[in-house]
Scaffold this motif. Structure first.
Motif, PDB file in Angstrom:
ATOM      1  N   GLU A  50       0.809  -1.217   0.000  1.00 21.78           N
ATOM      2  CA  GLU A  50       0.000   0.000   0.000  1.00 21.78           C
ATOM      3  C   GLU A  50       0.844   1.269   0.000  1.00 21.78           C
ATOM      4  O   GLU A  50       0.492   2.251  -0.666  1.00 21.78           O
ATOM      5  N   GLU A  51       1.946   1.282   0.712  1.00 23.92           N
ATOM      6  CA  GLU A  51       2.806   2.467   0.767  1.00 23.92           C
ATOM      7  C   GLU A  51       3.480   2.723  -0.579  1.00 23.92           C
ATOM      8  O   GLU A  51       3.464   3.838  -1.085  1.00 23.92           O
ATOM      9  N   ARG A  52       4.080   1.724  -1.145  1.00 25.42           N
ATOM     10  CA  ARG A  52       4.762   1.870  -2.444  1.00 25.42           C
ATOM     11  C   ARG A  52       3.763   2.238  -3.541  1.00 25.42           C
ATOM     12  O   ARG A  52       4.053   3.056  -4.415  1.00 25.42           O
ATOM     13  N   ALA A  53       2.575   1.628  -3.494  1.00 27.32           N
ATOM     14  CA  ALA A  53       1.565   1.872  -4.527  1.00 27.32           C
ATOM     15  C   ALA A  53       1.020   3.296  -4.493  1.00 27.32           C
ATOM     16  O   ALA A  53       0.547   3.800  -5.512  1.00 27.32           O
ATOM     17  N   LYS A  54       1.120   3.975  -3.342  1.00 27.50           N
ATOM     18  CA  LYS A  54       0.669   5.372  -3.259  1.00 27.50           C
ATOM     19  C   LYS A  54       1.441   6.266  -4.216  1.00 27.50           C
ATOM     20  O   LYS A  54       0.951   7.303  -4.635  1.00 27.50           O
ATOM     21  N   GLU A  55       2.665   5.862  -4.556  1.00 27.18           N
ATOM     22  CA  GLU A  55       3.534   6.669  -5.422  1.00 27.18           C
ATOM     23  C   GLU A  55       3.276   6.426  -6.909  1.00 27.18           C
ATOM     24  O   GLU A  55       3.927   7.035  -7.749  1.00 27.18           O
ATOM     25  N   THR A  56       2.344   5.566  -7.239  1.00 23.88           N
ATOM     26  CA  THR A  56       2.047   5.274  -8.646  1.00 23.88           C
ATOM     27  C   THR A  56       0.915   6.170  -9.151  1.00 23.88           C
ATOM     28  O   THR A  56       0.283   6.891  -8.364  1.00 23.88           O
ATOM     29  N   GLN A  57       0.658   6.094 -10.434  1.00 25.11           N
ATOM     30  CA  GLN A  57      -0.440   6.871 -11.025  1.00 25.11           C
ATOM     31  C   GLN A  57      -1.800   6.443 -10.492  1.00 25.11           C
ATOM     32  O   GLN A  57      -2.783   7.163 -10.636  1.00 25.11           O
ATOM     33  N   PHE A  58      -1.867   5.280  -9.836  1.00 21.65           N
ATOM     34  CA  PHE A  58      -3.138   4.793  -9.294  1.00 21.65           C
ATOM     35  C   PHE A  58      -3.418   5.344  -7.901  1.00 21.65           C
ATOM     36  O   PHE A  58      -4.544   5.294  -7.433  1.00 21.65           O
ATOM     37  N   GLY A  59      -2.374   5.826  -7.228  1.00 21.00           N
ATOM     38  CA  GLY A  59      -2.538   6.395  -5.894  1.00 21.00           C
ATOM     39  C   GLY A  59      -2.773   5.367  -4.810  1.00 21.00           C
ATOM     40  O   GLY A  59      -3.122   5.711  -3.687  1.00 21.00           O
ATOM     41  N   GLY A  60      -2.597   4.112  -5.136  1.00 18.22           N
ATOM     42  CA  GLY A  60      -2.786   3.030  -4.166  1.00 18.22           C
ATOM     43  C   GLY A  60      -2.783   1.695  -4.881  1.00 18.22           C
ATOM     44  O   GLY A  60      -2.531   1.621  -6.089  1.00 18.22           O
ATOM     45  N   THR A  61      -3.071   0.660  -4.143  1.00 14.80           N
ATOM     46  CA  THR A  61      -3.054  -0.680  -4.722  1.00 14.80           C
ATOM     47  C   THR A  61      -4.226  -0.858  -5.687  1.00 14.80           C
ATOM     48  O   THR A  61      -5.234  -0.148  -5.612  1.00 14.80           O
ATOM     49  N   ILE A  62      -4.056  -1.819  -6.578  1.00 16.10           N
ATOM     50  CA  ILE A  62      -5.112  -2.166  -7.528  1.00 16.10           C
ATOM     51  C   ILE A  62      -5.416  -3.655  -7.407  1.00 16.10           C
ATOM     52  O   ILE A  62      -4.551  -4.448  -7.021  1.00 16.10           O
ATOM     53  N   ALA A  63      -6.635  -4.003  -7.745  1.00 16.62           N
ATOM     54  CA  ALA A  63      -7.044  -5.410  -7.727  1.00 16.62           C
ATOM     55  C   ALA A  63      -6.406  -6.141  -8.910  1.00 16.62           C
ATOM     56  O   ALA A  63      -6.172  -5.548  -9.968  1.00 16.62           O
ATOM     57  N   HIS A  64      -6.124  -7.409  -8.721  1.00 17.11           N
ATOM     58  CA  HIS A  64      -5.654  -8.242  -9.836  1.00 17.11           C
ATOM     59  C   HIS A  64      -6.743  -8.253 -10.911  1.00 17.11           C
ATOM     60  O   HIS A  64      -7.932  -8.355 -10.600  1.00 17.11           O
ATOM     61  N   GLY A  65      -6.328  -8.192 -12.172  1.00 22.30           N
ATOM     62  CA  GLY A  65      -7.301  -8.289 -13.253  1.00 22.30           C
ATOM     63  C   GLY A  65      -8.100  -9.576 -13.165  1.00 22.30           C
ATOM     64  O   GLY A  65      -9.316  -9.589 -13.364  1.00 22.30           O
TER      65      GLY A  65
END
Length: 154
Positions: A50-65
């Motif tokens: 969750e912390e690392r994913a905040k730095e992505t264009q998604f702003g947080g984690t995403i669900a698996h497709g």
């Protein structure tokens, strides 16, 4: 929401070319994403960190497709209650296109239309065109055609 009740080929056929319905909204939370990761051994950081994913264009984690795709049967059952069956078989998925990721914490719902249904000597082959909508988003998570074989009792 009450699902449409379908007990025969003829009842199913009446929906051909039409939207059958829309499921309730389902929120995909971080716990569900973690459980899916554990079940499938897919622990990619974009789903879990969750912390690392905040730095992505998604702003947080995403669900698996594939988590979002695996919700289709659950959401389909909210749309249609197909009964009077000997058996139902998942036969295939055609034209699957992931359009955009689902941010963890988002709500999704399924829209189902009966593209076609044919009687193959007593086995009903149904092709459902489905869309997984994301609440407050213009683009859906995915579109696909699910193919089911329904063996109705006489």
């Amino acid at each position: 929401m009450n699902p449409v009740k379908i007990t025969s080929f003829e009842e199913f056929k009446a929906f051909e070319g039409k939207e059958i319905g829309v499921s309730d909204w389902h929120v995909i939370d971080q716990k569900q994403v973690q459980q899916f990761a554990d079940a499938t051994l897919d622990h990619q950081w974009i789903h879990l960190d969750e912390e690392r994913a905040k730095e992505t264009q998604f702003g947080g984690t995403i669900a698996h497709g594939y988590l979002t795709l695996s919700l289709a049967p659950y959401l389909w059952e909210q749309i249609a209650e197909v009964s009077n069956l000997k058996m139902m078989i998942n036969y295939g998925i055609e034209k699957l296109k992931f359009n955009q990721p689902v941010r963890t914490g988002s709500a999704v719902r399924l829209v189902a239309k009966l593209n076609s249904i044919v009687d193959l000597r007593g086995v009903s082959k149904a092709q459902l065109d489905i869309t997984l909508e994301i609440k407050d988003e213009k683009k859906p998570a995915y579109t696909a055609s699910l193919v089911f074989l329904y063996h109705f009792q006489k």
